[in-house]
Design an enzyme around this catalytic site. Structure first.
Site, PDB file in Angstrom:
ATOM      1  N   PHE A  84      12.762 -38.278 -23.265  1.00 27.65           N
ATOM      2  CA  PHE A  84      13.382 -37.839 -24.516  1.00 27.65           C
ATOM      3  C   PHE A  84      14.878 -38.090 -24.416  1.00 27.65           C
ATOM      4  O   PHE A  84      15.522 -37.702 -23.439  1.00 27.65           O
ATOM      5  CB  PHE A  84      13.118 -36.348 -24.727  1.00 27.65           C
ATOM      6  CG  PHE A  84      13.771 -35.776 -25.951  1.00 27.65           C
ATOM      7  CD1 PHE A  84      13.245 -36.013 -27.204  1.00 27.65           C
ATOM      8  CD2 PHE A  84      14.911 -34.996 -25.838  1.00 27.65           C
ATOM      9  CE1 PHE A  84      13.842 -35.483 -28.333  1.00 27.65           C
ATOM     10  CE2 PHE A  84      15.512 -34.454 -26.967  1.00 27.65           C
ATOM     11  CZ  PHE A  84      14.973 -34.698 -28.218  1.00 27.65           C
ATOM     12  N   SER A  88      26.373 -38.458 -17.739  1.00 30.85           N
ATOM     13  CA  SER A  88      25.241 -37.596 -18.108  1.00 30.85           C
ATOM     14  C   SER A  88      25.479 -36.151 -17.689  1.00 30.85           C
ATOM     15  O   SER A  88      25.131 -35.225 -18.426  1.00 30.85           O
ATOM     16  CB  SER A  88      23.942 -38.119 -17.478  1.00 30.85           C
ATOM     17  OG  SER A  88      23.530 -39.297 -18.127  1.00 30.85           O
ATOM     18  N   VAL A 118      23.576 -35.317 -26.823  1.00 33.47           N
ATOM     19  CA  VAL A 118      23.660 -33.860 -26.785  1.00 33.47           C
ATOM     20  C   VAL A 118      25.077 -33.325 -26.943  1.00 33.47           C
ATOM     21  O   VAL A 118      25.248 -32.117 -27.156  1.00 33.47           O
ATOM     22  CB  VAL A 118      23.032 -33.278 -25.483  1.00 33.47           C
ATOM     23  CG1 VAL A 118      21.554 -33.636 -25.413  1.00 33.47           C
ATOM     24  CG2 VAL A 118      23.781 -33.747 -24.246  1.00 33.47           C
ATOM     25  N   HIS A 168      17.326 -43.477 -18.606  1.00 30.82           N
ATOM     26  CA  HIS A 168      17.914 -42.189 -18.972  1.00 30.82           C
ATOM     27  C   HIS A 168      17.215 -41.048 -18.244  1.00 30.82           C
ATOM     28  O   HIS A 168      15.996 -41.080 -18.057  1.00 30.82           O
ATOM     29  CB  HIS A 168      17.847 -41.979 -20.488  1.00 30.82           C
ATOM     30  CG  HIS A 168      18.912 -42.732 -21.207  1.00 30.82           C
ATOM     31  ND1 HIS A 168      20.075 -42.163 -21.642  1.00 30.82           N
ATOM     32  CD2 HIS A 168      18.996 -44.036 -21.524  1.00 30.82           C
ATOM     33  CE1 HIS A 168      20.824 -43.075 -22.198  1.00 30.82           C
ATOM     34  NE2 HIS A 168      20.192 -44.230 -22.135  1.00 30.82           N
TER      35      HIS A 168
END
Length: 166
Positions: A118, A83, A122, A66
């Site tokens: 992290f 993404s 979202v 990620h």
């Protein structure tokens, strides 16, 4: 659109291999196990079962696949299409210089503490909500955060599947 249960392995992996960031092995193993439901929720459960059965090292590799939120890859335009869209939906492509500096500092501190980026689903969140979650989660234990990050990966996958199968 061809139903997942009617696809051959190559088509199935091509269609669903990107649901988990840079980890088509999950879709491949689900197909090999005969786990090919036709609903987003059913397919999600099948894919998550593969992820949860994977060894810790493979799960960690998935987490490390990620990108940072509002990170260098985003600035250079090197994120996956999924993404890019997800981060843009949360306004991460429009950070102020102060927000960008805060994201950069948190990304680095988080990776030092936990050993992976992290991860947060979202979509539908604001930059302020994301920063708040970042600042809260950085105080987790490594075990808590590993579990939280995997749960967020699963959430991202469900959102992506719903988009693919809608």
């Amino acid at each position: 659109m061809t139903r997942p249960g009617d696809m051959d392995r190559d088509a199935f992996v091509a269609r669903f291999g990107s649901v988990f960031e840079h980890s088509p092995w999950i879709a491949g193993q689900a197909w090999d196990a005969g786990l090919r439901p036709d609903t987003a929720e059913g397919l999600h459960a099948a894919l998550v079962a593969v992820l949860r059965d994977a060894p810790h090292e493979r799960q960690l590799a998935l987490l490390n696949a990620h990108p940072d939120l509002a990170g260098k890859l985003a600035v250079r335009g090197e994120l996956t299409a999924d993404s890019t869209a997800e981060q843009a939906s949360a306004g991460l492509d429009r950070c102020t210089p102060e927000e960008f500096a805060r994201f950069t500092a948190l990304n680095e501190a988080y990776k030092v503490k936990f050993g992976f980026p992290f991860i947060l689903a979202v979509k539908g969140r604001t930059r302020a909500e994301i920063l708040e979650a970042f600042e809260r989660r950085i105080h987790h234990t490594p075990e808590e955060e590993f579990a939280t990050a995997l749960a967020q990966v699963e959430r991202i996958a469900l959102l992506r599947l719903k988009d693919l199968l809608s």
